[in-house]
Design an enzyme around this catalytic site. Sequence first.
Site, PDB file in Angstrom:
ATOM      1  CG  ASN A   1       6.083  -0.450  -2.152  1.00  0.00           C
ATOM      2  OD1 ASN A   1       6.018   0.744  -2.382  1.00  0.00           O
ATOM      3  ND2 ASN A   1       5.201  -1.318  -2.655  1.00  0.00           N
TER       4      ASN A   1
ATOM      5  CB  SER B   1      -4.638 -12.034  -0.832  1.00  0.00           C
ATOM      6  OG  SER B   1      -5.112 -11.103  -1.797  1.00  0.00           O
TER       7      SER B   1
ATOM      8  CB  VAL C   1       1.033 -15.046  -1.301  1.00  0.00           C
ATOM      9  CG1 VAL C   1      -0.385 -14.600  -0.985  1.00  0.00           C
ATOM     10  CG2 VAL C   1       1.295 -14.966  -2.804  1.00  0.00           C
TER      11      VAL C   1
ATOM     12  N   GLY D   1       4.771  -5.647  -1.431  1.00  0.00           N
ATOM     13  CA  GLY D   1       3.795  -4.971  -2.276  1.00  0.00           C
ATOM     14  C   GLY D   1       4.328  -4.665  -3.660  1.00  0.00           C
TER      15      GLY D   1
ATOM     16  CD  GLU E   1      13.489 -17.357  -4.440  1.00  0.00           C
ATOM     17  OE1 GLU E   1      13.094 -17.515  -3.267  1.00  0.00           O
ATOM     18  OE2 GLU E   1      14.679 -17.150  -4.728  1.00  0.00           O
TER      19      GLU E   1
ATOM     20  CB  SER F   1       3.626   9.165   3.175  1.00  0.00           C
ATOM     21  OG  SER F   1       2.628  10.072   2.735  1.00  0.00           O
TER      22      SER F   1
ATOM     23  CE1 TYR G   1       0.033   5.027   4.385  1.00  0.00           C
ATOM     24  CE2 TYR G   1       0.046   7.408   4.062  1.00  0.00           C
ATOM     25  CZ  TYR G   1       0.461   6.143   3.677  1.00  0.00           C
ATOM     26  OH  TYR G   1       1.297   5.999   2.601  1.00  0.00           O
TER      27      TYR G   1
END
Length: 249
Positions: free
Chosen positions: A90, A41, A65, A15, A62, A142, A155
């Site tokens: 991440n 994506s 995806v 990410g 580099e 988190s 989450y």
Amino acid sequence: MDFGNLSNKRAFITGSCEGIGFAIATLLVAMGCEVIIHDKSDEEKCRLAAHKIDPKGSLCREFVVGDLGRMEELNHIQSQLSNVDILVLNASTQSRIDFELLDKAIFDQEVNTNVWSSIALVQRVIPHMKDSKWGRIVTLGSVQEVKPHPKMAIYASMKAATSNLVKNLALQYASLGITVNNVAPGVVATARNIEALSNEEYAATMLQKIPIGSFAKPEDCAGIVAFLVSELGNYITGQTIYCDGGMSL
């Protein structure tokens, strides 16, 4: 010794085309590290991010995806990685939804993206780290590990699970020169939070919960990650470090 020098090291950051991941990639490249970036994506998004991070294209060229929550795409990501010295986990997904409306599909997506992909990617890179007798693994947790949001039950649970996994892995690999740590942000001003924080009432309520009185910038989290993967963080493992302006207190 140059404690900020990561030359001859190779990192993979999930990410990393925006937000915290982008800030981490930018800082590690500035420290001389070769960085592989990732997006869920969009190849063009990766190309643009790589150019912003490293206009010369010498250390960030580099990219990979793939959706971490889809097993076939996760397998593809694994197959593209080799000789990774630094793994920064991440990327994550979160669903804001009332607890009574949660279903198995939402649960599976969050578990696969937020926990299983981390396990799979560590399994991929750990043999090289063991051979090298050096490695750095950092997860992005988190503040919800200790102060869960009522509309993000899964989450928050997955982030708590990740911090426990970090302790387990740290114990297993410390004697092999591999450290494993967790950086837990609070409210960070990233694209993910723009919509929620654009609500002035909600933003004011959140600020009241943060002793420092402001939201974090992605760079605030990146600095801690850079510290942990450098020689300055050599003796730290199995820890969760909160980057939350005191929100967890």
